[in-house]
Design a protein around this motif. Sequence first.
Motif, PDB file in Angstrom:
ATOM      1  N   ALA A  37       0.866  -1.244  -0.061  1.00  0.00           N
ATOM      2  CA  ALA A  37      -0.180   0.336   0.061  1.00  0.00           C
ATOM      3  C   ALA A  37       0.580   1.074   0.542  1.00  0.00           C
ATOM      4  CB  ALA A  37      -0.925  -0.069   0.639  1.00  0.00           C
ATOM      5  N   VAL A  38       0.110   2.253  -0.601  1.00  0.00           N
ATOM      6  CA  VAL A  38       1.140   3.457  -0.658  1.00  0.00           C
ATOM      7  C   VAL A  38       0.315   4.566   0.006  1.00  0.00           C
ATOM      8  CG1 VAL A  38       2.049   5.148  -2.254  1.00  0.00           C
ATOM      9  CG2 VAL A  38       2.452   2.628  -2.289  1.00  0.00           C
ATOM     10  N   ALA A  39       0.355   5.694   0.359  1.00  0.00           N
ATOM     11  CA  ALA A  39      -0.592   6.811   1.615  1.00  0.00           C
ATOM     12  C   ALA A  39      -1.333   7.079   0.124  1.00  0.00           C
ATOM     13  CB  ALA A  39       0.279   7.264   1.957  1.00  0.00           C
ATOM     14  N   ALA A  40      -2.387   8.098   0.386  1.00  0.00           N
ATOM     15  CA  ALA A  40      -3.150   8.579  -0.911  1.00  0.00           C
ATOM     16  C   ALA A  40      -2.288  10.003  -1.412  1.00  0.00           C
ATOM     17  CB  ALA A  40      -4.417   8.897  -0.133  1.00  0.00           C
ATOM     18  N   GLY A  41      -2.261  10.289   0.073  1.00  0.00           N
ATOM     19  CA  GLY A  41      -1.069  11.925  -0.513  1.00  0.00           C
ATOM     20  C   GLY A  41       0.576  12.132  -1.040  1.00  0.00           C
ATOM     21  N   ILE A  42       0.592  10.844  -1.464  1.00  0.00           N
ATOM     22  CA  ILE A  42       2.400  10.457  -2.552  1.00  0.00           C
ATOM     23  C   ILE A  42       2.455  10.271  -3.573  1.00  0.00           C
ATOM     24  CG2 ILE A  42       4.151   9.080  -1.752  1.00  0.00           C
ATOM     25  CD1 ILE A  42       3.984   8.109   0.962  1.00  0.00           C
ATOM     26  N   ASP A  54      -7.810   8.790 -10.371  1.00  0.00           N
ATOM     27  CA  ASP A  54      -8.252   7.431  -9.466  1.00  0.00           C
ATOM     28  C   ASP A  54      -9.820   7.955 -10.071  1.00  0.00           C
ATOM     29  OD1 ASP A  54      -6.858   7.386  -6.961  1.00  0.00           O
ATOM     30  OD2 ASP A  54      -6.922   9.871  -6.737  1.00  0.00           O
ATOM     31  N   LEU A  55     -10.188   5.955  -9.954  1.00  0.00           N
ATOM     32  CA  LEU A  55     -11.731   5.517 -10.342  1.00  0.00           C
ATOM     33  C   LEU A  55     -12.845   5.796  -9.440  1.00  0.00           C
ATOM     34  CD1 LEU A  55     -10.541   3.617 -13.561  1.00  0.00           C
ATOM     35  CD2 LEU A  55     -10.756   5.856 -13.487  1.00  0.00           C
ATOM     36  N   THR A  56     -13.861   6.021  -9.195  1.00  0.00           N
ATOM     37  CA  THR A  56     -14.429   6.059  -8.331  1.00  0.00           C
ATOM     38  C   THR A  56     -15.114   4.727  -8.464  1.00  0.00           C
ATOM     39  OG1 THR A  56     -13.923   7.881  -7.836  1.00  0.00           O
ATOM     40  CG2 THR A  56     -15.954   6.869  -6.645  1.00  0.00           C
ATOM     41  N   GLU A  60     -17.487   1.818  -2.629  1.00  0.00           N
ATOM     42  CA  GLU A  60     -16.607   0.670  -2.469  1.00  0.00           C
ATOM     43  C   GLU A  60     -15.045   1.659  -2.278  1.00  0.00           C
ATOM     44  OE1 GLU A  60     -17.114  -2.654  -5.016  1.00  0.00           O
ATOM     45  OE2 GLU A  60     -18.395  -3.129  -3.670  1.00  0.00           O
ATOM     46  N   GLY A  61     -14.490   2.566  -2.702  1.00  0.00           N
ATOM     47  CA  GLY A  61     -13.606   3.215  -3.051  1.00  0.00           C
ATOM     48  C   GLY A  61     -12.887   3.500  -4.096  1.00  0.00           C
ATOM     49  N   SER A  62     -12.086   3.767  -4.380  1.00  0.00           N
ATOM     50  CA  SER A  62     -11.677   3.797  -6.137  1.00  0.00           C
ATOM     51  C   SER A  62     -10.101   2.696  -6.981  1.00  0.00           C
ATOM     52  CB  SER A  62     -11.093   5.377  -5.761  1.00  0.00           C
ATOM     53  OG  SER A  62      -9.296   5.702  -4.611  1.00  0.00           O
ATOM     54  N   VAL A  63     -10.071   3.332  -7.195  1.00  0.00           N
ATOM     55  CA  VAL A  63      -8.802   2.478  -8.147  1.00  0.00           C
ATOM     56  C   VAL A  63      -7.650   3.524  -8.669  1.00  0.00           C
ATOM     57  CG1 VAL A  63      -7.791   1.376  -9.856  1.00  0.00           C
ATOM     58  CG2 VAL A  63      -9.868   0.035  -8.949  1.00  0.00           C
ATOM     59  N   HIS A  64      -6.972   2.628  -8.786  1.00  0.00           N
ATOM     60  CA  HIS A  64      -5.663   4.147  -8.815  1.00  0.00           C
ATOM     61  C   HIS A  64      -4.402   3.744 -10.082  1.00  0.00           C
ATOM     62  CE1 HIS A  64      -3.604   7.803  -8.110  1.00  0.00           C
ATOM     63  NE2 HIS A  64      -1.960   7.064  -8.364  1.00  0.00           N
ATOM     64  N   LEU A  65      -5.142   4.657 -11.322  1.00  0.00           N
ATOM     65  CA  LEU A  65      -4.509   4.350 -12.513  1.00  0.00           C
ATOM     66  C   LEU A  65      -3.020   5.652 -12.746  1.00  0.00           C
ATOM     67  CD1 LEU A  65      -5.235   3.279 -15.742  1.00  0.00           C
ATOM     68  CD2 LEU A  65      -6.716   5.079 -15.549  1.00  0.00           C
ATOM     69  N   PRO A 112      -7.241  -3.104  -6.804  1.00  0.00           N
ATOM     70  CA  PRO A 112      -8.165  -3.177  -5.651  1.00  0.00           C
ATOM     71  C   PRO A 112      -7.080  -4.017  -4.587  1.00  0.00           C
ATOM     72  CG  PRO A 112      -9.593  -4.369  -7.548  1.00  0.00           C
ATOM     73  CD  PRO A 112      -7.745  -4.200  -7.826  1.00  0.00           C
ATOM     74  N   GLY A 113      -6.632  -2.609  -3.642  1.00  0.00           N
ATOM     75  CA  GLY A 113      -5.798  -3.453  -2.263  1.00  0.00           C
ATOM     76  C   GLY A 113      -4.774  -2.957  -2.636  1.00  0.00           C
ATOM     77  N   PHE A 114      -3.734  -2.197  -3.691  1.00  0.00           N
ATOM     78  CA  PHE A 114      -2.447  -2.543  -4.341  1.00  0.00           C
ATOM     79  C   PHE A 114      -2.569  -0.802  -4.079  1.00  0.00           C
ATOM     80  CE2 PHE A 114      -2.935  -6.325  -4.988  1.00  0.00           C
ATOM     81  CZ  PHE A 114      -1.841  -7.363  -5.511  1.00  0.00           C
ATOM     82  N   GLY A 115      -0.932  -0.845  -3.627  1.00  0.00           N
ATOM     83  CA  GLY A 115      -0.688   0.636  -3.806  1.00  0.00           C
ATOM     84  C   GLY A 115      -1.528   2.382  -3.178  1.00  0.00           C
ATOM     85  N   LYS A 116      -2.046   3.103  -4.441  1.00  0.00           N
ATOM     86  CA  LYS A 116      -3.276   4.199  -3.682  1.00  0.00           C
ATOM     87  C   LYS A 116      -4.845   3.189  -4.179  1.00  0.00           C
ATOM     88  CE  LYS A 116      -0.116   7.324  -5.542  1.00  0.00           C
ATOM     89  NZ  LYS A 116       0.077   8.532  -5.371  1.00  0.00           N
ATOM     90  N   SER A 117      -4.609   2.300  -4.382  1.00  0.00           N
ATOM     91  CA  SER A 117      -6.789   1.720  -4.782  1.00  0.00           C
ATOM     92  C   SER A 117      -7.114   1.618  -3.108  1.00  0.00           C
ATOM     93  CB  SER A 117      -6.078   0.529  -6.065  1.00  0.00           C
ATOM     94  OG  SER A 117      -6.058   1.183  -6.925  1.00  0.00           O
ATOM     95  N   THR A 118      -8.507   1.846  -3.448  1.00  0.00           N
ATOM     96  CA  THR A 118      -8.671   1.149  -2.006  1.00  0.00           C
ATOM     97  C   THR A 118     -10.292   0.583  -2.295  1.00  0.00           C
ATOM     98  OG1 THR A 118     -10.134   3.809  -1.936  1.00  0.00           O
ATOM     99  CG2 THR A 118      -7.907   3.808  -1.024  1.00  0.00           C
ATOM    100  N   VAL A 119     -10.510   0.471  -3.331  1.00  0.00           N
ATOM    101  CA  VAL A 119     -11.446  -0.740  -3.481  1.00  0.00           C
ATOM    102  C   VAL A 119     -11.339  -2.133  -2.818  1.00  0.00           C
ATOM    103  CG1 VAL A 119     -12.215  -2.485  -5.066  1.00  0.00           C
ATOM    104  CG2 VAL A 119     -12.489   0.240  -5.122  1.00  0.00           C
TER     105      VAL A 119
END
Length: 270
Positions: A37-42, A54-56, A60-65, A112-119
């Motif tokens: 995981a990576v903090a959203a602000g980084i 970020d795709l909402t 459920e959260g978002s996926v970071h692209l 999902p669950g990787f890096g900055k994705s929160t889904v």
Amino acid sequence: MKKKRIYRIAVIIAAIYCLVGAGLYFLQEKIFFHPEAVAAGIRYSFPEPHTETDLTFDDEGSVHLVQFNVPDSLNKGLVLYFPGNMKNVTHYARFVPAFTKKGYAVWMPDYPGFGKSTVPLSEAALYEMSLQIYKLARTHYRPDQIIIYGKSIGTGIASQLASVRDCRKLILETPYNSIASLAKPYLWMYPYSSSLLHFQFPTCDYLLKVTAPVTVFHGTADRLIPYSNAAMLKQAFKPGDEFITIEGGDHVNLNSYPLMQHKLDSLLMQ
């Protein structure tokens, strides 16, 4: 006494059998996926020009692209790159120049669950993620400008997307027939082992529905996904699909082989 001893041994064996089965059922996400995981602000730092989106996904959260860009004057198309099961985009960004130097933008998601994705991570979420990325891509590119690329675990995701959406090519690096077929040699003692798996990724079934040209790269020394398992995909090939064998290649070094470099360059030039 002998009967009691046999009974105790049988109970121990049964307990071990159940524990292993339960471990597989409840821990398989940790077996198949190794996120970081990576903090959203980084902000990610890459030498290539890129933007982050970020795709909402509802509540459920978002996926970071991460969208690696090329100048408009050189832009030939887009590679939707679905990576392997390690860490996040930073682990796979080193493969981007192989495409950008040929004039292709590359979009690569944090699963999902990787890096900055929160889904939350699931097979269904991975498929929905790929579909949403494709829909976004279609606002900028035609289907004949889009190459869908999958690496390792990402080959199942890429194949599913290509089975339901049009693209120029589907390229698979170190793919597998299905997760069930991969697991079967290790779970021979469980007659219904496939029912224990939360993740199926039936790549071969998806290839039967893919209309775009398919190219597969696989090494003969791959110990993670055996060459014989990937070769099962040939049964789903249509005329024009191709299976490129990298002699001596393993699961992580195919890109270092001239055969793959030259063939990939050729595919991108077509």
